[in-house]
Write a protein that holds these residues in place. Structure first.
Motif, mmCIF file in Angstrom:
data_model
loop_
_atom_site.group_PDB
_atom_site.id
_atom_site.type_symbol
_atom_site.label_atom_id
_atom_site.label_comp_id
_atom_site.label_asym_id
_atom_site.label_seq_id
_atom_site.Cartn_x
_atom_site.Cartn_y
_atom_site.Cartn_z
ATOM 1 N N MET A 1 26.381 11.483 -7.596
ATOM 2 C CA MET A 1 26.512 11.282 -6.167
ATOM 3 C C MET A 1 26.293 9.807 -5.861
ATOM 4 O O MET A 1 25.417 9.165 -6.412
ATOM 5 N N LYS A 2 27.092 9.300 -4.940
ATOM 6 C CA LYS A 2 26.959 7.914 -4.516
ATOM 7 C C LYS A 2 25.886 7.823 -3.432
ATOM 8 O O LYS A 2 25.772 8.700 -2.583
ATOM 9 N N PHE A 3 25.116 6.758 -3.475
ATOM 10 C CA PHE A 3 24.082 6.482 -2.485
ATOM 11 C C PHE A 3 24.471 5.231 -1.701
ATOM 12 O O PHE A 3 24.676 4.176 -2.287
ATOM 13 N N LEU A 4 24.576 5.378 -0.380
ATOM 14 C CA LEU A 4 24.794 4.239 0.508
ATOM 15 C C LEU A 4 23.481 3.962 1.213
ATOM 16 O O LEU A 4 22.971 4.821 1.933
ATOM 17 N N LEU A 5 22.908 2.791 0.982
ATOM 18 C CA LEU A 5 21.626 2.438 1.582
ATOM 19 C C LEU A 5 21.856 1.415 2.685
ATOM 20 O O LEU A 5 22.314 0.308 2.410
ATOM 21 N N LEU A 6 21.562 1.786 3.912
ATOM 22 C CA LEU A 6 21.701 0.886 5.046
ATOM 23 C C LEU A 6 20.384 0.143 5.245
ATOM 24 O O LEU A 6 19.329 0.754 5.385
ATOM 25 N N GLN A 7 20.458 -1.170 5.249
ATOM 26 C CA GLN A 7 19.281 -2.015 5.462
ATOM 27 C C GLN A 7 19.609 -3.014 6.559
ATOM 28 O O GLN A 7 20.772 -3.398 6.723
ATOM 29 N N ASN A 8 18.603 -3.445 7.293
ATOM 30 C CA ASN A 8 18.865 -4.431 8.335
ATOM 31 C C ASN A 8 19.212 -5.793 7.732
ATOM 32 O O ASN A 8 20.182 -6.406 8.128
ATOM 33 N N THR A 9 18.422 -6.279 6.782
ATOM 34 C CA THR A 9 18.717 -7.581 6.173
ATOM 35 C C THR A 9 18.426 -7.555 4.678
ATOM 36 O O THR A 9 17.726 -6.669 4.187
ATOM 37 N N LEU A 10 18.936 -8.540 4.019
ATOM 38 C CA LEU A 10 18.722 -8.709 2.596
ATOM 39 C C LEU A 10 17.317 -9.284 2.387
ATOM 40 O O LEU A 10 17.050 -10.411 2.780
ATOM 41 N N ALA A 11 16.427 -8.517 1.814
ATOM 42 C CA ALA A 11 15.038 -8.962 1.606
ATOM 43 C C ALA A 11 14.840 -9.282 0.118
ATOM 44 O O ALA A 11 15.094 -8.428 -0.735
ATOM 45 N N PRO A 12 14.387 -10.479 -0.204
ATOM 46 C CA PRO A 12 14.261 -10.873 -1.610
ATOM 47 C C PRO A 12 13.301 -9.999 -2.410
ATOM 48 O O PRO A 12 13.480 -9.817 -3.610
ATOM 49 N N TYR A 13 12.300 -9.434 -1.767
ATOM 50 C CA TYR A 13 11.331 -8.615 -2.488
ATOM 51 C C TYR A 13 11.863 -7.229 -2.845
ATOM 52 O O TYR A 13 11.212 -6.489 -3.566
ATOM 53 N N ARG A 14 13.034 -6.864 -2.352
ATOM 54 C CA ARG A 14 13.623 -5.566 -2.708
ATOM 55 C C ARG A 14 14.736 -5.690 -3.756
ATOM 56 O O ARG A 14 15.200 -4.673 -4.262
ATOM 57 N N ILE A 15 15.179 -6.877 -4.035
ATOM 58 C CA ILE A 15 16.303 -7.068 -4.957
ATOM 59 C C ILE A 15 16.005 -6.467 -6.319
ATOM 60 O O ILE A 15 16.851 -5.774 -6.897
ATOM 61 N N SER A 16 14.819 -6.689 -6.862
ATOM 62 C CA SER A 16 14.503 -6.160 -8.193
ATOM 63 C C SER A 16 14.487 -4.629 -8.189
ATOM 64 O O SER A 16 14.914 -4.006 -9.174
ATOM 65 N N LEU A 17 14.031 -4.007 -7.112
ATOM 66 C CA LEU A 17 14.049 -2.543 -7.016
ATOM 67 C C LEU A 17 15.482 -2.018 -7.065
ATOM 68 O O LEU A 17 15.797 -1.116 -7.845
ATOM 69 N N PHE A 18 16.360 -2.592 -6.254
ATOM 70 C CA PHE A 18 17.741 -2.121 -6.226
ATOM 71 C C PHE A 18 18.470 -2.451 -7.529
ATOM 72 O O PHE A 18 19.302 -1.663 -7.991
ATOM 73 N N ASN A 19 18.145 -3.599 -8.135
ATOM 74 C CA ASN A 19 18.716 -3.917 -9.453
ATOM 75 C C ASN A 19 18.317 -2.857 -10.477
ATOM 76 O O ASN A 19 19.138 -2.403 -11.274
ATOM 77 N N LYS A 20 17.060 -2.461 -10.464
ATOM 78 C CA LYS A 20 16.564 -1.459 -11.418
ATOM 79 C C LYS A 20 17.253 -0.114 -11.190
ATOM 80 O O LYS A 20 17.643 0.558 -12.151
#
Length: 136
Positions: A1-20
């Motif tokens: 299943m595809k996951f579409l995650l809506l976020q208000n802005t690009l936050a640098p502290y979340r990049i590693s989580l989404f990369n993982k």
């Protein structure tokens, strides 16, 4: 299943989580309403982003009494078109996109599964401001 995650802005502290998540094989795509919010001066290392993402620069962005407003009809249209998808609303719950998506889900126009990503940000400056929009 595809996951579409809506976020208000690009936050640098979340990049590693989404990369993982992406590296572990999750079919994710991040949908950002804007690159940066007012009063933020983050440095984003775009080369470090490994997951697919879209930043909608064409959406409406404004402010009412210090309350940031984003409106991204492009993402709403996508939520309506996608069928076998999990939509994770990760921006503020009271953004028009989240409210409209919930209404469209209730009306049966959004077919995907709908989830909320909630964070307890009660100590932020924005959450401590008192105004009628938050009260509603």
């Amino acid at each position: 299943m595809k996951f579409l995650l809506l976020q208000n802005t690009l936050a640098p502290y979340r990049i590693s989580l989404f990369n993982k998540m992406y590296e572990l094989g999750m079919d994710i795509e991040l949908l950002y309403m804007d690159e940066m919010e007012r009063f933020r001066s983050w440095k984003i290392d775009y080369d470090s982003i490994k997951y697919p993402y879209t930043i909608d620069y064409q959406g409406y962005k404004g402010s009412i009494k210090g309350f940031d407003i984003y409106w991204n009809w492009k993402f709403i249209r996508r939520f309506i078109k996608e069928k076998d998808v999990a939509i994770i609303l990760g921006g503020p719950w009271n953004f028009p996109d989240a409210i409209v998506t919930c209404i469209l889900k209730r009306l049966g126009l959004v077919k995907g599964k709908l989830y909320f990503w909630s964070e307890a940000n009660y100590l932020t400056i924005g959450s401590q401001k008192k105004n009628w929009i938050y009260n509603i």
